[in-house]
Design an enzyme around this catalytic site. Structure first.
Site, PDB file in Angstrom:
ATOM      1  CG  ASN A  65     -23.391  -1.730 -19.017  1.00  0.00           C
ATOM      2  OD1 ASN A  65     -23.173  -0.785 -19.779  1.00  0.00           O
ATOM      3  ND2 ASN A  65     -23.694  -1.525 -17.744  1.00  0.00           N
TER       4      ASN A  65
ATOM      5  CG  ASP B 184     -25.779   6.374 -14.540  1.00  0.00           C
ATOM      6  OD1 ASP B 184     -26.511   5.430 -14.897  1.00  0.00           O
ATOM      7  OD2 ASP B 184     -25.296   6.453 -13.394  1.00  0.00           O
TER       8      ASP B 184
ATOM      9  NE  ARG C 162     -22.019   8.188 -13.346  1.00  0.00           N
ATOM     10  CZ  ARG C 162     -21.563   6.968 -13.109  1.00  0.00           C
ATOM     11  NH1 ARG C 162     -20.268   6.757 -13.022  1.00  0.00           N
ATOM     12  NH2 ARG C 162     -22.389   5.952 -12.943  1.00  0.00           N
TER      13      ARG C 162
HETATM   14  C1  FPP Z   1     -26.841   3.753 -18.021  1.00  0.00           C
HETATM   15  O1  FPP Z   1     -28.156   3.870 -17.537  1.00  0.00           O
HETATM   16  C2  FPP Z   1     -26.806   3.594 -19.457  1.00  0.00           C
HETATM   17  C3  FPP Z   1     -26.393   2.463 -20.098  1.00  0.00           C
HETATM   18  C4  FPP Z   1     -25.949   1.274 -19.373  1.00  0.00           C
HETATM   19  C5  FPP Z   1     -26.401   2.327 -21.560  1.00  0.00           C
HETATM   20  C6  FPP Z   1     -26.276   3.563 -22.387  1.00  0.00           C
HETATM   21  C7  FPP Z   1     -27.035   3.364 -23.639  1.00  0.00           C
HETATM   22  C8  FPP Z   1     -27.745   4.275 -24.308  1.00  0.00           C
HETATM   23  C9  FPP Z   1     -27.780   5.686 -23.925  1.00  0.00           C
HETATM   24  C10 FPP Z   1     -28.601   3.944 -25.477  1.00  0.00           C
HETATM   25  C11 FPP Z   1     -27.977   3.381 -26.664  1.00  0.00           C
HETATM   26  C12 FPP Z   1     -26.701   3.990 -27.108  1.00  0.00           C
HETATM   27  C13 FPP Z   1     -26.365   4.175 -28.393  1.00  0.00           C
HETATM   28  C14 FPP Z   1     -25.016   4.641 -28.740  1.00  0.00           C
HETATM   29  C15 FPP Z   1     -27.314   3.927 -29.457  1.00  0.00           C
HETATM   30  P1  FPP Z   1     -28.657   2.873 -16.393  1.00  0.00           P
HETATM   31  O2  FPP Z   1     -29.451   1.818 -17.039  1.00  0.00           O
HETATM   32  O3  FPP Z   1     -27.516   2.395 -15.577  1.00  0.00           O
HETATM   33  O4  FPP Z   1     -29.548   3.848 -15.569  1.00  0.00           O
HETATM   34  P2  FPP Z   1     -29.903   3.722 -14.014  1.00  0.00           P
HETATM   35  O5  FPP Z   1     -28.629   3.971 -13.248  1.00  0.00           O
HETATM   36  O6  FPP Z   1     -30.900   4.806 -13.813  1.00  0.00           O
HETATM   37  O7  FPP Z   1     -30.474   2.353 -13.789  1.00  0.00           O
END
Ligand code: FPP
Length: 245
Positions: free
Chosen positions: A66, A18, A186
């Site tokens: 998501n 996250d 996390r």
């Molecule tokens: C949460 O950050 C992360 C995700 C929803 C996606 C995770 C994806 C990756 C790490 C990149 C691609 C993965 C692979 C396996 C190639 P957020 O967007 O919710 O962050 P925020 O809470 O700061 O908005």
């Protein structure tokens, strides 16, 4: 660097990655660049886990929820996954890593689903570590899907109600064959499980860090493992009982 005991490495580490969006905001960049940077942390973390001898690593790469994000962001996340699969397959072969995936994989759409399956098949004989990607995954959905399949088998006469046990139920989950996570990490400062591995985390140790996922590197993983190694896992028993086993 944190000292860790190589004899007590967690068998299964699960990570809620996250903070990509906040990292991007902090650096005055678009959210997608935060995810792109997050993919670099994925590469680094896989490498470190393999080096440390962690047998199973599960990454929450895309949750059911998501799908509700802006279309552009969803498209970019799927594209990043494709790029990751293309770019890392050789690395997985070289490092003896087997790829696995859990979740509603068909909903990812044909091109990426096919690519994913090819990578899973190609790495199927690797034995050094299992890299398990949770994609279009939701814990409650997994439990409901398992119940549906179980009821269907019961109606078909394949199983009897009295045969339903925790062990049998496990076989209907996406994670059948994988051990439960020992450690959940996390990043990003939130302290919740967000519908991740709800059944499997009954006795998992939780570690929350404020580090944003794109900044997460080896030292942070070692800190999490060192913290885990200081905990006493009692599985509902007393300390005295544990000393005697
Ligand atoms: C949460 O950050 C992360 C995700 C929803 C996606 C995770 C994806 C990756 C790490 C990149 C691609 C993965 C692979 C396996 C190639 P957020 O967007 O919710 O962050 P925020 O809470 O700061 O908005």
């Amino acid at each position: 660097m944190k000292e860790i005991d190589p004899a007590r490495i967690p068998r299964h580490i699960a990570i809620i990655m996250d903070g990509n969006g906040r990292w991007a905001q902090k650096h005055s960049l678009g959210r997608v660049l935060g995810h792109r940077k997050g993919a670099e942390s994925v590469r680094a973390t896989v490498k470190t886990c393999r080096r440390l001898g962690v047998p199973y690593l599960t990454l929450y790469a895309f949750s059911m929820e998501n799908w509700l994000r802006p279309k552009e962001e969803v498209r970019a996340l799927i594209q990043l996954l494709r790029e990751y699969l293309d770019g890392e397959i050789q690395e997985m072969m070289d490092r003896d890593i087997r790829l696995a995936a859990i979740g509603d994989l068909d909903s990812l759409g044909d091109p990426v689903r096919t690519k994913l399956q090819e990578a899973i098949d190609k790495t199927a004989r690797n034995q050094g570590m299992v890299l398990n990607l949770a994609l279009s995954y939701g814990g409650r959905d997994e439990i409901v899907r398992a119940a549906r399949n179980l009821v269907s088998d019961a109606l078909a006469g394949i199983i009897k109600p009295e045969e339903v046990t925790k062990e049998l139920y496990r076989r209907y989950l996406y994670t059948t064959g994988l051990p439960d996570p020992d450690l959940l990490i996390r990043t990003g400062g939130e302290c919740r499980v967000s519908n991740f591995l709800l059944w499997q985390m009954a006795y998992t140790e939780f570690y929350f860090t404020d580090v944003l996922w794109p900044d997460f590197r080896e030292q942070h993983l070692l800190e999490a493992i060192a913290d885990y190694q200081q905990r006493e896992r009692r599985f509902g028993m007393t300390s005295d009982q544990l000393c005697r086993t």
